[in-house]
Write an enzyme that holds these catalytic residues in place. Structure first.
Site, mmCIF file in Angstrom:
data_model
loop_
_atom_site.group_PDB
_atom_site.id
_atom_site.type_symbol
_atom_site.label_atom_id
_atom_site.label_comp_id
_atom_site.label_asym_id
_atom_site.label_seq_id
_atom_site.Cartn_x
_atom_site.Cartn_y
_atom_site.Cartn_z
ATOM 1 N N ASN A 8 25.918 -122.020 -44.370
ATOM 2 C CA ASN A 8 26.306 -123.101 -45.077
ATOM 3 C C ASN A 8 25.076 -123.502 -46.291
ATOM 4 O OD1 ASN A 8 26.854 -125.716 -45.924
ATOM 5 N ND2 ASN A 8 26.305 -126.844 -44.061
ATOM 6 N N TRP A 9 25.465 -123.267 -47.571
ATOM 7 C CA TRP A 9 24.497 -123.248 -48.635
ATOM 8 C C TRP A 9 24.302 -124.588 -49.084
ATOM 9 C CZ3 TRP A 9 26.168 -118.221 -51.788
ATOM 10 C CH2 TRP A 9 25.726 -117.302 -50.983
ATOM 11 N N LYS A 10 25.255 -125.535 -48.495
ATOM 12 C CA LYS A 10 24.716 -127.084 -48.793
ATOM 13 C C LYS A 10 24.917 -127.196 -50.321
ATOM 14 C CE LYS A 10 22.818 -127.842 -44.487
ATOM 15 N NZ LYS A 10 21.806 -128.373 -43.674
ATOM 16 N N HIS A 97 30.224 -132.415 -40.883
ATOM 17 C CA HIS A 97 28.905 -132.000 -40.824
ATOM 18 C C HIS A 97 28.043 -133.260 -40.702
ATOM 19 C CE1 HIS A 97 25.079 -130.373 -42.039
ATOM 20 N NE2 HIS A 97 25.645 -129.233 -41.666
ATOM 21 N N GLU A 99 25.618 -134.199 -42.418
ATOM 22 C CA GLU A 99 25.204 -134.709 -43.657
ATOM 23 C C GLU A 99 26.291 -135.648 -44.079
ATOM 24 O OE1 GLU A 99 23.685 -131.224 -44.862
ATOM 25 O OE2 GLU A 99 22.327 -131.165 -43.656
ATOM 26 N N GLU A 170 25.889 -129.257 -33.643
ATOM 27 C CA GLU A 170 24.662 -129.200 -34.561
ATOM 28 C C GLU A 170 23.985 -130.301 -34.017
ATOM 29 O OE1 GLU A 170 25.216 -126.461 -38.308
ATOM 30 O OE2 GLU A 170 25.842 -128.464 -38.751
ATOM 31 N N GLY A 176 17.529 -128.629 -39.907
ATOM 32 C CA GLY A 176 16.616 -128.474 -41.219
ATOM 33 C C GLY A 176 15.055 -128.832 -40.689
ATOM 34 N N SER A 215 18.338 -125.011 -37.123
ATOM 35 C CA SER A 215 17.115 -124.270 -37.401
ATOM 36 C C SER A 215 17.426 -122.729 -36.711
ATOM 37 C CB SER A 215 15.948 -124.803 -36.438
ATOM 38 O OG SER A 215 15.837 -126.119 -37.496
ATOM 39 N N GLY A 236 21.893 -122.923 -41.913
ATOM 40 C CA GLY A 236 21.803 -123.702 -43.406
ATOM 41 C C GLY A 236 20.572 -122.986 -43.963
ATOM 42 N N GLY A 237 19.324 -123.472 -43.966
ATOM 43 C CA GLY A 237 18.132 -122.852 -44.569
ATOM 44 C C GLY A 237 17.950 -121.389 -44.665
#
Ligand code: 13P
Length: 251
Positions: A8-10, A97, A99, A170, A176, A215, A236-237
């Site tokens: 997920n590149w957000k 998600h 966010e 999640e 994150g 993470s 993500g990251g």
């Protein structure tokens, strides 16, 4: 059931940056991808066509949209539809998600409408669920996950093809933060999710993939993916660079 390794590149990457990362990923992972793995990338909307053009021709690779609205078209400024996602090569859509829920204010009912609508339009949908740290501390993990599943999947027909749906657990406190959930927490939550999916859809729910997100890194992915009821990861990251995401994909 293939393990689903999802990025997920957000809200990261311009069109050019996304193309470069997608190419790196193919160069580093495509020839070594095991038969039982599938790779999925959720780029930002503006790079979806470019990334789909690179990944879709490669065996085992596909793309998805990070969000969508529950109509095909109309006066919904700023929104895009499942039809539009499919038009630029996306096979998957993400709903719920954390966010979207906690930064953009989506409630369970909105997430449920999106989930059912995307499935009805032929998208494969990944419904994200997970508790806040306050909810975990208050012993409310099951209550939160049960509600997010019941309402989030409320409009999904009983004759669902289980390959069309995945659920991503999640925990919000692990996203994150570098604080990955422990194996006991993951196994316990995934077993609870599986039990709820079986009560909603019967035995075929054993074929619904349950992903873990929060993470995930190259050095912890191998252990996480080996746990019971972990059918993939949502990253993500550590998915933002071809080098680190390819190590996750091949872990
Ligand atoms: P991180 O891997 O950066 O914790 O993000 C997880 C996530 O939100 C994936 O959807």
């Amino acid at each position: 059931m293939k393990k689903l390794m999802a990025a997920n590149w957000k809200m990261y990457k311009t069109w050019g940056e996304a193309e470069a990362t997608a190419r790196d990923l193919v160069d580093l992972a495509a020839s070594k991808l095991p038969e039982d793995r599938e790779v999925l990338v959720f780029p930002p909307f503006t790079a979806l066509k470019a990334v789909s053009d690179i990944l879709n021709p490669v065996d085992g690779f596909s793309t998805g949209g990070q969000d969508y609205y529950y109509e095909d078209e109309g006066a919904f400024t700023g929104e895009i539809s499942p039809v539009m996602l499919a038009d630029v090569g996306a096979a998957y859509g993400l709903t719920g998600h954390s966010e979207r829920r906690h930064v953009l204010g989506e409630d369970d009912e909105c997430v449920g409408r999106k989930t059912a609508y995307g499935l009805s339009r032929g998208l494969k949908v990944i419904l994200c669920i997970g508790e806040l740290i306050e909810e975990r501390r208050a012993g409310r993990v099951h209550e939160v996950l049960e509600r997010q599943l019941r309402i989030g999947l409320g409009g999904v027909p009983g004759d669902l093809d289980p390959e069309q749906l995945s659920v991503a657990y999640e925990p919000v406190w692990a996203i994150g933060t570098g604080e990955v959930a422990g194996p006991t927490e993951i196994v316990e939550a995934h077993a609870f999710i599986r039990k709820n999916l079986i009560s909603l859809f019967g035995k075929k729910a054993n074929e619904i993939r349950i992903l873990y997100g929060g993470s995930v890194k190259p050095d912890n992915c191998g252990d996480i993916i080996a746990l019971d009821n972990v059918d993939g990861v949502l990253v993500g990251g550590a998915s933002l660079h071809g080098e680190s995401f390819s190590r996750i994909v091949l872990a």
